[in-house]
Design a protein around this motif. Structure first.
Motif, PDB file in Angstrom:
ATOM      1  N   LEU A  53       0.818  -1.209   0.000  1.00  0.00           N
ATOM      2  CA  LEU A  53       0.000   0.000   0.000  1.00  0.00           C
ATOM      3  C   LEU A  53       0.856   1.264   0.000  1.00  0.00           C
ATOM      4  CD1 LEU A  53      -2.821  -1.032   2.509  1.00  0.00           C
ATOM      5  CD2 LEU A  53      -2.777  -1.239   0.016  1.00  0.00           C
ATOM      6  N   ASP A  54       1.989   1.222   0.685  1.00  0.00           N
ATOM      7  CA  ASP A  54       2.906   2.365   0.666  1.00  0.00           C
ATOM      8  C   ASP A  54       3.420   2.611  -0.752  1.00  0.00           C
ATOM      9  OD1 ASP A  54       2.642   2.923   3.340  1.00  0.00           O
ATOM     10  OD2 ASP A  54       4.446   1.837   3.960  1.00  0.00           O
ATOM     11  N   GLY A  55       3.661   1.529  -1.471  1.00  0.00           N
ATOM     12  CA  GLY A  55       4.108   1.677  -2.862  1.00  0.00           C
ATOM     13  C   GLY A  55       3.030   2.277  -3.744  1.00  0.00           C
ATOM     14  N   ILE A  56       1.800   1.816  -3.563  1.00  0.00           N
ATOM     15  CA  ILE A  56       0.680   2.318  -4.362  1.00  0.00           C
ATOM     16  C   ILE A  56       0.464   3.811  -4.130  1.00  0.00           C
ATOM     17  CG2 ILE A  56      -1.841   2.209  -4.631  1.00  0.00           C
ATOM     18  CD1 ILE A  56      -1.604  -0.816  -4.014  1.00  0.00           C
ATOM     19  N   THR A  57       0.626   4.242  -2.891  1.00  0.00           N
ATOM     20  CA  THR A  57       0.305   5.631  -2.518  1.00  0.00           C
ATOM     21  C   THR A  57       1.539   6.528  -2.442  1.00  0.00           C
ATOM     22  OG1 THR A  57       0.464   5.097  -0.152  1.00  0.00           O
ATOM     23  CG2 THR A  57      -1.692   4.851  -1.189  1.00  0.00           C
ATOM     24  N   SER A  58       2.666   6.055  -2.954  1.00  0.00           N
ATOM     25  CA  SER A  58       3.916   6.803  -2.793  1.00  0.00           C
ATOM     26  C   SER A  58       3.877   8.188  -3.426  1.00  0.00           C
ATOM     27  CB  SER A  58       5.091   6.006  -3.372  1.00  0.00           C
ATOM     28  OG  SER A  58       4.876   5.742  -4.764  1.00  0.00           O
ATOM     29  N   ALA A  59       3.049   8.383  -4.453  1.00  0.00           N
ATOM     30  CA  ALA A  59       2.994   9.690  -5.125  1.00  0.00           C
ATOM     31  C   ALA A  59       1.988  10.638  -4.494  1.00  0.00           C
ATOM     32  CB  ALA A  59       2.652   9.497  -6.604  1.00  0.00           C
ATOM     33  N   VAL A  60       1.235  10.160  -3.489  1.00  0.00           N
ATOM     34  CA  VAL A  60       0.216  10.992  -2.854  1.00  0.00           C
ATOM     35  C   VAL A  60       0.865  11.893  -1.808  1.00  0.00           C
ATOM     36  CG1 VAL A  60      -1.906  11.011  -1.490  1.00  0.00           C
ATOM     37  CG2 VAL A  60      -1.549   9.246  -3.237  1.00  0.00           C
ATOM     38  N   GLY A  61       0.557  13.185  -1.881  1.00  0.00           N
ATOM     39  CA  GLY A  61       1.110  14.139  -0.924  1.00  0.00           C
ATOM     40  C   GLY A  61       0.032  14.852  -0.159  1.00  0.00           C
ATOM     41  N   ASN A  62       0.432  15.542   0.891  1.00  0.00           N
ATOM     42  CA  ASN A  62      -0.524  16.301   1.696  1.00  0.00           C
ATOM     43  C   ASN A  62      -1.257  17.329   0.836  1.00  0.00           C
ATOM     44  OD1 ASN A  62       0.251  14.912   3.957  1.00  0.00           O
ATOM     45  ND2 ASN A  62       1.649  16.495   4.699  1.00  0.00           N
ATOM     46  N   GLY A  63      -2.569  17.384   1.009  1.00  0.00           N
ATOM     47  CA  GLY A  63      -3.378  18.339   0.274  1.00  0.00           C
ATOM     48  C   GLY A  63      -3.823  17.881  -1.102  1.00  0.00           C
ATOM     49  N   ASP A  64      -3.421  16.672  -1.529  1.00  0.00           N
ATOM     50  CA  ASP A  64      -3.844  16.154  -2.834  1.00  0.00           C
ATOM     51  C   ASP A  64      -5.316  15.753  -2.804  1.00  0.00           C
ATOM     52  OD1 ASP A  64      -1.330  16.543  -3.799  1.00  0.00           O
ATOM     53  OD2 ASP A  64      -0.798  14.428  -3.981  1.00  0.00           O
ATOM     54  N   LEU A  65      -5.828  15.426  -3.980  1.00  0.00           N
ATOM     55  CA  LEU A  65      -7.209  14.955  -4.131  1.00  0.00           C
ATOM     56  C   LEU A  65      -7.158  13.535  -4.690  1.00  0.00           C
ATOM     57  CD1 LEU A  65     -10.199  16.939  -5.570  1.00  0.00           C
ATOM     58  CD2 LEU A  65      -9.743  14.637  -6.398  1.00  0.00           C
ATOM     59  N   VAL A  66      -7.901  12.629  -4.062  1.00  0.00           N
ATOM     60  CA  VAL A  66      -7.892  11.217  -4.469  1.00  0.00           C
ATOM     61  C   VAL A  66      -9.321  10.739  -4.699  1.00  0.00           C
ATOM     62  CG1 VAL A  66      -7.279   8.853  -3.825  1.00  0.00           C
ATOM     63  CG2 VAL A  66      -5.779  10.751  -3.166  1.00  0.00           C
ATOM     64  N   ILE A  67      -9.526  10.051  -5.837  1.00  0.00           N
ATOM     65  CA  ILE A  67     -10.795   9.359  -6.092  1.00  0.00           C
ATOM     66  C   ILE A  67     -10.516   7.864  -6.061  1.00  0.00           C
ATOM     67  CG2 ILE A  67     -12.679   8.926  -7.710  1.00  0.00           C
ATOM     68  CD1 ILE A  67     -12.346  11.730  -8.773  1.00  0.00           C
ATOM     69  N   PHE A  68     -11.177   7.177  -5.136  1.00  0.00           N
ATOM     70  CA  PHE A  68     -11.056   5.726  -5.020  1.00  0.00           C
ATOM     71  C   PHE A  68     -12.261   5.088  -5.687  1.00  0.00           C
ATOM     72  CE2 PHE A  68     -12.267   1.941  -2.342  1.00  0.00           C
ATOM     73  CZ  PHE A  68     -11.313   1.079  -2.864  1.00  0.00           C
ATOM     74  N   GLN A  69     -12.014   4.281  -6.731  1.00  0.00           N
ATOM     75  CA  GLN A  69     -13.095   3.566  -7.406  1.00  0.00           C
ATOM     76  C   GLN A  69     -13.385   2.291  -6.622  1.00  0.00           C
ATOM     77  OE1 GLN A  69     -13.448   4.023 -11.826  1.00  0.00           O
ATOM     78  NE2 GLN A  69     -11.213   4.112 -11.739  1.00  0.00           N
ATOM     79  N   SER A  70     -14.588   2.223  -6.080  1.00  0.00           N
ATOM     80  CA  SER A  70     -14.967   1.158  -5.161  1.00  0.00           C
ATOM     81  C   SER A  70     -15.931   0.172  -5.817  1.00  0.00           C
ATOM     82  CB  SER A  70     -15.621   1.784  -3.925  1.00  0.00           C
ATOM     83  OG  SER A  70     -16.119   0.806  -3.051  1.00  0.00           O
ATOM     84  N   PRO A  71     -15.719  -1.145  -5.569  1.00  0.00           N
ATOM     85  CA  PRO A  71     -14.694  -1.738  -4.713  1.00  0.00           C
ATOM     86  C   PRO A  71     -13.409  -2.031  -5.483  1.00  0.00           C
ATOM     87  CG  PRO A  71     -16.170  -3.443  -5.470  1.00  0.00           C
ATOM     88  CD  PRO A  71     -16.697  -2.154  -6.054  1.00  0.00           C
ATOM     89  N   SER A  72     -12.370  -2.439  -4.734  1.00  0.00           N
ATOM     90  CA  SER A  72     -11.138  -2.915  -5.383  1.00  0.00           C
ATOM     91  C   SER A  72     -11.304  -4.367  -5.800  1.00  0.00           C
ATOM     92  CB  SER A  72      -9.958  -2.806  -4.423  1.00  0.00           C
ATOM     93  OG  SER A  72     -10.084  -3.761  -3.360  1.00  0.00           O
TER      94      SER A  72
END
Length: 330
Positions: A53-72
């Motif tokens: 999960l750390d690898g998947i989210t490595s490019a995410v920074g504070n203040g970013d916007l994320v859309i999670f397509q549910s479910p995985s």
């Protein structure tokens, strides 16, 4: 600030196609893709999952916007762990609900809902398939204040398609295990079936065509006829609040639809003259049997504009733009 959206790999089916189509449109709007892989989650230890999960989210920074397509489609515990890691970056989080697995299949225990709602309530904004779905989730404890209703699926397609010709026949694509009622078709109007489950009935007017990819389906549909949208056999109530992917495929090909009364988009089909709302297979067959050539081409003409919007991804573009605006300015 960077905008991110998840996308699913390692599986096949309409559910994967839907996520990949949304991600494709999102990339055109400047989103960065976060690739998720469908795999046996149980094989990971807690430490291995966290590294993944750390690898998947490595490019995410504070203040970013994320859309999670549910479910995985991995596991609720996986989805929760992923969103907890994302949330640790103090992002703006939207969850785009494609399917609610607990509602889809018989045998799914009601005890799962609290865990599912807990995941949804982690969002700053929720995208839901329909008003009925939203009301159902609220009854289960949904507390997210910002909500958008998905207008319709898109089917981005840049190829050329013919103008549908007048044909008295009906198309249906899907699993006959999930849509068992289709096997009872017993009318003289030809029914062309596309999917993996071979039709074993004796009606000579049912033609099983096997599986086709999206391009092949659009080419076949665009030859002319009607597209059928019906509720699934197990958990039919789910299909009455879920966003039907079949609709966008038929309309992208430019053909009118026959939609079962009570399903999402019944009103859309009726108000925009995109086909007919029917109560039974018998009524569907009668509609096709009795329609004139002139009436058919009027329906085809009604569909032209919405077909263009679907193939260009405009419904998804607007939904994603509204999501960004609502999260940042709402």
């Amino acid at each position: 600030m960077t905008m991110h959206i998840t996308n699913l790999y390692g599986a096949w089916g309409t559910h994967v196609l839907a996520q990949q189509n949304v991600a494709k449109v999102a990339r055109e709007l400047g989103f960065t893709e976060m690739g998720l892989y469908f795999y046996p989650v149980d094989c990971d230890t807690g430490g291995e999952l966290r590294k993944r999960l750390d690898g998947i989210t490595s490019a995410v920074g504070n203040g970013d916007l994320v859309i999670f397509q549910s479910p995985s489609w991995n596991d609720l515990s996986y989805d929760k762990a992923l969103l907890e890691v994302i949330r640790a970056h103090r992002v703006k989080l939207a969850i785009f609900i494609h399917d609610v697995i607990t509602m889809m299949f018989e045998g799914a225990p009601e005890e799962i809902y609290p865990s599912l709602i807990e995941i949804y309530n982690m969002a700053d904004l929720l995208i839901v398939p329909s008003e009925p779905m939203l009301e159902f989730l609220k009854e289960k404890g949904l507390a997210v204040g910002k909500v958008l209703i998905q207008p319709m699926w898109d089917l981005p397609f840049s190829g050329e398609l013919r103008v549908p010709e007048f044909q008295r026949r009906i198309f249906f694509s899907g699993s006959l295990q999930r849509f068992q009622a289709i096997s009872s078709w017993n009318y003289e109007i030809p029914l062309r079936l596309f999917g993996y489950d071979e039709f074993k009935g004796k009606n000579p007017n049912v033609h099983f065509e096997g599986w086709k990819n999206t391009t092949e389906l659009l080419i076949e549909y665009s030859k002319g006829g009607f597209g059928l949208i019906w509720e699934q056999t197990a958990r039919p109530e789910y299909y009455r609040c879920n966003q039907p992917h079949k609709l966008c495929t038929y309309l992208a090909a430019g053909i009118p639809v026959l939609i079962q009364k009570g399903l999402v988009h019944e009103r859309t089909v009726r108000e925009y003259g995109l086909g007919f709302v029917v109560d039974s297979f018998e009524e569907a067959a009668d509609m096709v049997r009795n329609i004139s050539e002139e009436e058919y081409y009027q329906l085809v003409n009604n569909i032209k504009n919405i077909s263009f919007l679907i193939r260009e991804g405009f419904f998804t573009k607007k939904l994603l733009i509204d999501t960004v605006n609502y999260l940042l300015l709402g």
